[in-house]
Design a protein around this motif. Structure first.
Motif, PDB file in Angstrom:
ATOM      1  N   ARG A  84     -13.640  13.409 -12.176  1.00  0.00           N
ATOM      2  CA  ARG A  84     -12.507  14.263 -12.329  1.00  0.00           C
ATOM      3  C   ARG A  84     -11.938  14.835 -11.133  1.00  0.00           C
ATOM      4  O   ARG A  84     -12.531  14.128 -10.323  1.00  0.00           O
ATOM      5  N   GLY A  85     -10.764  15.505 -10.864  1.00  0.00           N
ATOM      6  CA  GLY A  85     -10.271  15.734 -10.050  1.00  0.00           C
ATOM      7  C   GLY A  85      -9.586  14.713  -9.048  1.00  0.00           C
ATOM      8  O   GLY A  85      -8.041  14.145 -10.000  1.00  0.00           O
ATOM      9  N   PHE A  86      -9.046  14.088  -8.295  1.00  0.00           N
ATOM     10  CA  PHE A  86      -7.946  13.248  -7.945  1.00  0.00           C
ATOM     11  C   PHE A  86      -7.957  12.443  -7.682  1.00  0.00           C
ATOM     12  O   PHE A  86      -8.605  11.139  -6.840  1.00  0.00           O
ATOM     13  N   ALA A  87      -8.173  11.560  -8.259  1.00  0.00           N
ATOM     14  CA  ALA A  87      -8.277  10.319  -9.219  1.00  0.00           C
ATOM     15  C   ALA A  87      -9.790   9.785  -8.459  1.00  0.00           C
ATOM     16  O   ALA A  87      -9.556   8.773  -7.687  1.00  0.00           O
ATOM     17  N   THR A  88     -10.939  10.375  -8.090  1.00  0.00           N
ATOM     18  CA  THR A  88     -12.123  10.124  -7.573  1.00  0.00           C
ATOM     19  C   THR A  88     -12.021   8.587  -8.383  1.00  0.00           C
ATOM     20  O   THR A  88     -12.933   8.678  -9.981  1.00  0.00           O
ATOM     21  N   VAL A  89     -12.628   7.363  -8.420  1.00  0.00           N
ATOM     22  CA  VAL A  89     -13.107   6.434  -8.924  1.00  0.00           C
ATOM     23  C   VAL A  89     -14.783   5.809  -7.955  1.00  0.00           C
ATOM     24  O   VAL A  89     -15.306   6.204  -7.132  1.00  0.00           O
ATOM     25  N   THR A  90     -15.861   5.010  -9.035  1.00  0.00           N
ATOM     26  CA  THR A  90     -17.098   4.515  -7.936  1.00  0.00           C
ATOM     27  C   THR A  90     -16.522   3.400  -8.010  1.00  0.00           C
ATOM     28  O   THR A  90     -16.807   2.634  -9.077  1.00  0.00           O
ATOM     29  N   LEU A  91     -17.339   3.176  -6.299  1.00  0.00           N
ATOM     30  CA  LEU A  91     -17.315   0.982  -6.403  1.00  0.00           C
ATOM     31  C   LEU A  91     -18.767   1.285  -5.733  1.00  0.00           C
ATOM     32  O   LEU A  91     -19.516   1.213  -5.542  1.00  0.00           O
ATOM     33  N   ASN A  92     -18.629   0.069  -6.920  1.00  0.00           N
ATOM     34  CA  ASN A  92     -19.878  -0.784  -7.524  1.00  0.00           C
ATOM     35  C   ASN A  92     -21.450   0.001  -7.171  1.00  0.00           C
ATOM     36  O   ASN A  92     -22.685  -0.364  -6.263  1.00  0.00           O
ATOM     37  N   ASP A  93     -21.121   1.323  -7.832  1.00  0.00           N
ATOM     38  CA  ASP A  93     -22.098   1.838  -7.545  1.00  0.00           C
ATOM     39  C   ASP A  93     -22.581   2.691  -6.979  1.00  0.00           C
ATOM     40  O   ASP A  93     -23.985   3.626  -6.642  1.00  0.00           O
ATOM     41  N   GLN A  94     -21.799   2.401  -5.408  1.00  0.00           N
ATOM     42  CA  GLN A  94     -22.457   2.855  -4.181  1.00  0.00           C
ATOM     43  C   GLN A  94     -21.921   3.912  -3.713  1.00  0.00           C
ATOM     44  O   GLN A  94     -21.960   5.164  -2.507  1.00  0.00           O
ATOM     45  N   LEU A  95     -19.913   3.839  -4.130  1.00  0.00           N
ATOM     46  CA  LEU A  95     -19.433   4.904  -3.183  1.00  0.00           C
ATOM     47  C   LEU A  95     -18.543   5.430  -4.019  1.00  0.00           C
ATOM     48  O   LEU A  95     -17.878   4.644  -4.586  1.00  0.00           O
ATOM     49  N   LYS A  96     -17.904   6.420  -3.936  1.00  0.00           N
ATOM     50  CA  LYS A  96     -17.610   7.612  -4.314  1.00  0.00           C
ATOM     51  C   LYS A  96     -16.086   7.483  -3.684  1.00  0.00           C
ATOM     52  O   LYS A  96     -16.162   8.032  -2.501  1.00  0.00           O
ATOM     53  N   ILE A  97     -14.981   7.663  -4.208  1.00  0.00           N
ATOM     54  CA  ILE A  97     -13.603   7.807  -3.321  1.00  0.00           C
ATOM     55  C   ILE A  97     -12.251   7.719  -4.320  1.00  0.00           C
ATOM     56  O   ILE A  97     -12.107   7.088  -5.246  1.00  0.00           O
ATOM     57  N   SER A  98     -11.526   8.601  -3.441  1.00  0.00           N
ATOM     58  CA  SER A  98      -9.884   8.678  -4.595  1.00  0.00           C
ATOM     59  C   SER A  98      -8.923   7.493  -4.393  1.00  0.00           C
ATOM     60  O   SER A  98      -9.128   7.052  -3.169  1.00  0.00           O
ATOM     61  N   VAL A  99      -8.476   7.167  -4.824  1.00  0.00           N
ATOM     62  CA  VAL A  99      -7.608   6.391  -5.747  1.00  0.00           C
ATOM     63  C   VAL A  99      -6.049   7.023  -4.565  1.00  0.00           C
ATOM     64  O   VAL A  99      -5.905   6.368  -3.466  1.00  0.00           O
ATOM     65  N   ARG A 100      -6.079   8.459  -4.071  1.00  0.00           N
ATOM     66  CA  ARG A 100      -5.150   8.408  -3.093  1.00  0.00           C
ATOM     67  C   ARG A 100      -5.449   8.194  -1.308  1.00  0.00           C
ATOM     68  O   ARG A 100      -4.798   8.177  -0.143  1.00  0.00           O
ATOM     69  N   LYS A 101      -7.348   8.469  -1.523  1.00  0.00           N
ATOM     70  CA  LYS A 101      -7.693   8.184  -0.055  1.00  0.00           C
ATOM     71  C   LYS A 101      -7.052   6.540   0.089  1.00  0.00           C
ATOM     72  O   LYS A 101      -7.235   6.059   1.256  1.00  0.00           O
ATOM     73  N   LEU A 102      -7.754   5.438  -0.816  1.00  0.00           N
ATOM     74  CA  LEU A 102      -7.881   4.012  -0.622  1.00  0.00           C
ATOM     75  C   LEU A 102      -5.653   3.905  -0.635  1.00  0.00           C
ATOM     76  O   LEU A 102      -6.057   2.637   0.612  1.00  0.00           O
ATOM     77  N   GLN A 103      -4.649   4.471  -0.889  1.00  0.00           N
ATOM     78  CA  GLN A 103      -3.609   3.950  -0.874  1.00  0.00           C
ATOM     79  C   GLN A 103      -3.333   4.872   0.869  1.00  0.00           C
ATOM     80  O   GLN A 103      -2.905   4.117   1.124  1.00  0.00           O
ATOM     81  N   THR A 104      -4.454   5.678   1.380  1.00  0.00           N
ATOM     82  CA  THR A 104      -3.578   6.167   3.060  1.00  0.00           C
ATOM     83  C   THR A 104      -4.589   4.760   3.788  1.00  0.00           C
ATOM     84  O   THR A 104      -4.483   4.710   4.835  1.00  0.00           O
ATOM     85  N   LEU A 105      -5.374   4.121   3.464  1.00  0.00           N
ATOM     86  CA  LEU A 105      -5.699   2.921   4.684  1.00  0.00           C
ATOM     87  C   LEU A 105      -4.753   1.804   4.256  1.00  0.00           C
ATOM     88  O   LEU A 105      -4.465   1.664   3.614  1.00  0.00           O
ATOM     89  N   SER A 106      -4.624   0.570   5.320  1.00  0.00           N
ATOM     90  CA  SER A 106      -3.829  -0.311   5.561  1.00  0.00           C
ATOM     91  C   SER A 106      -4.113  -0.779   4.636  1.00  0.00           C
ATOM     92  O   SER A 106      -5.302  -1.250   4.234  1.00  0.00           O
ATOM     93  N   ASP A 107      -3.175  -1.876   4.817  1.00  0.00           N
ATOM     94  CA  ASP A 107      -3.884  -3.439   3.551  1.00  0.00           C
ATOM     95  C   ASP A 107      -4.936  -3.867   3.698  1.00  0.00           C
ATOM     96  O   ASP A 107      -6.001  -4.016   3.240  1.00  0.00           O
ATOM     97  N   GLU A 108      -5.545  -4.125   4.743  1.00  0.00           N
ATOM     98  CA  GLU A 108      -6.220  -5.062   6.064  1.00  0.00           C
ATOM     99  C   GLU A 108      -7.914  -3.681   6.305  1.00  0.00           C
ATOM    100  O   GLU A 108      -8.516  -4.280   5.223  1.00  0.00           O
ATOM    101  N   ASP A 109      -7.553  -2.654   6.066  1.00  0.00           N
ATOM    102  CA  ASP A 109      -9.216  -1.930   5.992  1.00  0.00           C
ATOM    103  C   ASP A 109      -9.286  -1.846   4.801  1.00  0.00           C
ATOM    104  O   ASP A 109     -10.138  -1.312   4.856  1.00  0.00           O
ATOM    105  N   CYS A 110      -8.358  -1.697   3.907  1.00  0.00           N
ATOM    106  CA  CYS A 110      -8.726  -1.120   2.407  1.00  0.00           C
ATOM    107  C   CYS A 110      -9.249  -2.753   1.979  1.00  0.00           C
ATOM    108  O   CYS A 110     -10.208  -1.996   1.202  1.00  0.00           O
ATOM    109  N   SER A 111      -8.933  -3.689   2.091  1.00  0.00           N
ATOM    110  CA  SER A 111      -9.226  -5.185   1.787  1.00  0.00           C
ATOM    111  C   SER A 111     -10.960  -5.492   2.519  1.00  0.00           C
ATOM    112  O   SER A 111     -11.664  -5.702   1.327  1.00  0.00           O
ATOM    113  N   THR A 112     -11.201  -4.677   3.462  1.00  0.00           N
ATOM    114  CA  THR A 112     -11.951  -5.269   4.111  1.00  0.00           C
ATOM    115  C   THR A 112     -13.608  -4.259   3.322  1.00  0.00           C
ATOM    116  O   THR A 112     -14.734  -4.630   3.320  1.00  0.00           O
ATOM    117  N   MET A 113     -12.637  -3.157   3.403  1.00  0.00           N
ATOM    118  CA  MET A 113     -13.561  -2.325   2.692  1.00  0.00           C
ATOM    119  C   MET A 113     -14.232  -2.161   1.796  1.00  0.00           C
ATOM    120  O   MET A 113     -15.581  -2.066   1.259  1.00  0.00           O
TER     121      MET A 113
END
Length: 878
Positions: free
Chosen positions: A561-590
């Motif tokens: 709930r809240g600000f569009a938070t998703v769980t990645l591979n059962d390991q990391l909870k992160i907001s879509v808004r945070k993902l959008q602030t990362l550069s294309d390269e950093d986001c893809s690498t992460m």
């Protein structure tokens, strides 16, 4: 109308809104060119007067009524109307035709709401405007009416400046509640007398309707009271009548004659007032009116009396459905009310003629709203409707009405029915499997209009033909229904979008871009939660992140709930808004790194690969769930002996509170507060001592618990520095049977915790500095502003700490010279020209770091429209 004190203003506003839309959306202020019977009938309806009984009309009268040449009122009603007509004509130099606008005035007295009209009149457009009231008095300005009207003493609400103007949102601009001129201190003693005269009105048509009933004694008493009240006003009334166009000739005007005699009852004036009370006022006094008339009133009110196809269709369906059960008098009232609200002509028709004409009129308006190229198609649809849809024309109108109530415009409905006619042939070409899928979709959507809306949108936008569109949507639906059909709450179309469950609308044109994993995610997760909890979501954003590897490279296994938070591979909870602030390269690498983590990597934070820690945790300040879990477990173990602290740690902590514990654990380890040194005689660990002190401070939450602890650790570090200085100066000798650094920390622990008095004194000293220099408080900022404007607003305010304990810790650890100047110096750095903004992991916070030319920096946090100072370090300090 009965209405309580708390709601009368709102109800009055609703009544005035109906007049704003009289004659069309927000067109109520447009004057209507009236003459003859149309003028008289408009006035009669506006005043709520009882209509004639058409059952007793002669053949000639029926012919006149059908041509719009008959007045629908007679007797006392017509007398009251003609008083107003004469006032209007006098303003217009005797013209027979003039522009008229009906302005409603809402009156409130003793839990009842009444309505009277004022007629705004002009000889021609842009000429001088006069205001004629319900008793035929005219006024040459709004101010004249406001100060000199003859309304009884009560409260009133009316359109601002007697202008029916919209606020841009479809509501009328209305005055606050006023007191009528008669409601003055000097006249309030006889207020009940005035209201009795004004509301009941011995000379009014409404009073005449009930004079033989149970109200007769009350009406008679009101008439006597009116006469008594009028006597004291005789001279003033004569002057006032002369100034506002009313006769003061005692030989030709009976009211003026009574005034001259000094016994002025002003019955005629207040009688006309009574005649203006609308249907609601009659109902409020218990007068029985037919059920059909009540229904009609509701229909007229519900359509906001807007002149549009939706209103016409609504009224058409009502008329056709009720004509057989309505008396000829009720039919007349229906026609008269619709003519009044739509600014139409008052022409009476028999029921058989009405059915045919209103049905044709409704279809004509539908056709007029279509582009010219579609009108012939609509004519074909109307001719085919019975065979194609198996419904008659009345049911077709009901379908239009139902669509309008669902937010689909008349034009959209018609165009999609036309497209539906075209799709009718396409459906027959589908395979049995496709037809089965279509039936499944229709079963969930339950509205073919909405299905056709979506199909047409994607066809027109993508240029795909209808068969391709069908295949696209049916393929999508088949994929979705197989993935998670059991969890569907609802599926529906809105123009251009498909909505699954509570998920954000999916633009139909983006469907081809949804990867199978993203489609499964939409079905399995987004449809389960309330839209209010995901107001930051956008399917378009997910599609863009899909291109970086979200869903395709890295699986999304959960949603928060809240600000569009998703769980990645059962390991990391992160907001879509945070993902959008990362550069294309950093986001893809992460995303790639997280996708490669396996189950064994989450059994302990120490097992997370070092390259992942370096990139995700150190560089991008992200926290894995195992790190949060271990931090909470460590904190619980550290405070196990102190119930108040354990309750804090074991509460339902938010992600940022868990991260605060992660930071605390790191700092405690760096300061050796919880480290047991193997094979060392002098153990420096003091976690339990520190928690004992913190427990005594009674922190209220994680933030305060950690801030107290950080203060203690800073104090121990300072004490250790003083001990080391003593060794260097020769005033302190340390034993040679242990490591010097271990002994110094050990000695500092003993010094601090054997007597915590100096520690308390230092803390209280910092608290005094905080309180004396106003170092605590939040700054409110508008939600949703961009980074540049956020920094601008932050700089325009004086930033302070969010809590007293946090402030005490920071001014102690990063003290300024003098310490009292900490906040001022921090804000001086905030006003520097250099800053960076980053988004928090959960997407609900922004961190703004301001740097000055001396190497100092201030850290500010913004969350939920609130800004606070996190820390400040002056240039040259570590």
């Amino acid at each position: 109308m009965d209405v309580d004190e708390a709601n009368w203003v709102q109800k009055a506003h609703e009544n005035i809104d109906k007049y704003l839309h009289r004659g069309g959306g927000s067109n109520g202020n447009e004057p209507q060119l009236l003459e003859g019977t149309n003028l008289q009938n408009t006035i009669g309806i506006a005043m709520g007067l009882p209509l004639l009984n058409p059952a007793v009309w002669s053949h000639d009268e029926i012919e006149q009524a059908s041509r719009g040449e008959l007045v629908f009122f007679d007797g006392k009603s017509l007398e009251a109307i003609n008083v107003i007509v004469n006032g209007i004509r006098e303003c217009c130099n005797g013209d027979g035709k003039m522009y008229v606008t009906v302005i409603p005035i809402e009156l409130y007295y003793k839990n009842k709401l009444y309505e009277v009209p004022v007629f705004k009149v002009q000889r021609y457009h842009h000429s001088e405007i006069y205001y004629v009231d319900n008793i035929g008095r005219y006024y040459n300005s709004f101010g004249d009416w406001r100060d000199n009207n003859k309304l009884p003493p009560c409260k009133m609400v009316f359109p601002q400046n007697l202008e029916l103007k919209s606020d841009g949102q479809g509501d009328a601009i209305v005055t606050p509640p006023y007191h009528t001129p008669a409601d003055e201190t000097s006249t309030k003693v006889l207020a009940d007398v005035d209201i009795a005269a004004g509301v009941v009105g011995i000379g009014s048509a409404i009073a005449l309707m009930v004079v033989s009933g149970p109200f007769a004694p009350f009406i008679a008493a009101a008439g006597i009271a009116t006469a008594i009240w009028g006597t004291g006003r005789a001279v003033k009334e004569l002057v006032d009548r002369g100034e506002h166009g009313q006769s003061i000739d005692p030989f030709t005007d009976s009211t003026a004659r009574l005034l001259w005699l000094g016994i002025a009852a002003s019955v005629a004036g207040f009688g006309a007032m009574g005649a203006t009370m609308r249907l609601s006022a009659v109902a409020a006094r218990g007068i029985q009116i037919s059920t059909a008339l009540k229904i009609l009133t509701n229909v007229v009110n519900a359509t906001s009396v807007a002149l549009n196809s939706a209103a016409i269709i609504n009224n058409t369906i009502y008329l056709i459905g009720h004509l057989k059960n309505m008396s000829i008098g009720e039919i007349l009232l229906n026609v008269a009310l619709i003519a009044f609200w739509t600014k139409g002509t008052f022409a009476f028709k028999r029921s058989s003629v009405i059915i045919k004409e209103v049905q044709d009129q409704a279809f004509t308006h539908i056709s007029e709203e279509l582009p010219p190229g579609s009108r012939s198609d609509f004519a074909e649809l109307r001719s085919r409707v019975q065979t194609m849809l198996n419904i008659d024309e009345i049911e077709l109108l009901q379908l239009f009405n139902s669509a309008a109530k669902s937010g689909i415009s008349i034009r959209e409905c018609a165009e999609f029915l036309i497209n539906g006619m075209r799709y009718y042939d396409v459906i027959e070409t589908l395979s049995p499997e496709q037809i089965e899928t279509l039936s499944s979709l229709r079963n969930f959507v339950k509205d073919d209009i909405k299905i056709l809306t979506g199909l047409e949108r994607v066809s027109s936008t993508t240029g795909a033909d209808r068969e391709e569109t069908f295949k696209l949507v049916l393929s999508m639906w088949e994929t979705y229904s197989k993935s998670n059909r059991a969890n569907v709450d609802d599926v529906h179309f809105i123009p251009g979008h498909l909505v699954i469950g509570h998920a954000p609308p999916i633009e139909i044109t983006t469907i081809p871009k949804l990867s199978p994993p993203l489609m499964r995610f939409v079905g399995e997760h987004l449809s389960k939660i309330d839209t209010d909890a995901i107001h930051e979501w956008s399917i378009t954003d997910l599609v863009k992140l899909q291109d970086r590897g979200l869903f395709t490279e890295c699986p999304v296994t959960g949603i928060g709930r809240g600000f569009a938070t998703v769980t990645l591979n059962d390991q990391l909870k992160i907001s879509v808004r945070k993902l959008q602030t990362l550069s294309d390269e950093d986001c893809s690498t992460m995303l790639k790194m997280v996708s490669e983590l396996r189950a064994e990597n989450i059994t302990a934070s120490s097992k997370i690969p070092s390259n992942v820690i370096k990139f995700c945790v150190t560089k991008n300040r992200l926290r894995f769930e195992i790190q949060r879990k271990e931090s909470v477990e460590w904190a619980a173990k550290s405070v196990a002996r102190y119930e108040n602290l354990l309750n804090i740690v074991k509460s339902d902590l938010l992600s940022h509170e868990q991260d605060r514990l992660y930071t605390f654990r790191t700092e405690a380890s760096m300061n050796k507060a919880d480290v047991v040194i193997k094979k060392s005689k002098y153990q420096p660990a003091y976690m339990d001592n520190m928690m004992a002190f913190v427990s005594e401070m009674e922190p209220r939450n994680v933030s305060e618990m950690v801030a107290y602890s950080e203060f203690v650790m800073s104090y121990v570090v300072e004490t250790a520095a003083q001990i080391e200085k003593g060794i260097q100066e020769g005033t302190i000798t340390y034993p040679t049977d242990g490591k010097k650094s271990d002994w110094i920390r050990f000695k500092a622990k003993e010094t601090v915790f054997e007597n915590t008095g100096p520690l308390r004194e230092k803390l209280n000293e910092m608290f005094s500095l905080v309180d004396d220099n106003d170092m605590v408080g939040l700054v409110k900022v508008a939600k949703g502003m961009d980074d540049f404007n956020l920094a601008f607003v932050i700089r325009a305010n004086r930033l302070r700490f969010g809590g007293r304990v946090s402030a005490a810790y920071h001014i102690y650890k990063h003290g300024t010279d003098p310490p009292s100047a900490y906040i001022d110096q921090a804000n001086a750095t905030i006003r520097s020209n250099t800053y960076t903004v980053s988004m928090g992991q959960e997407g609900d916070t922004r961190i703004i770091i301001f740097n000055d030319e001396n190497g100092g920096n201030s850290v500010v946090l913004e969350k939920d429209g609130r800004g606070l100072l996190c820390s400040f370090r002056a240039g040259g300090r570590k």
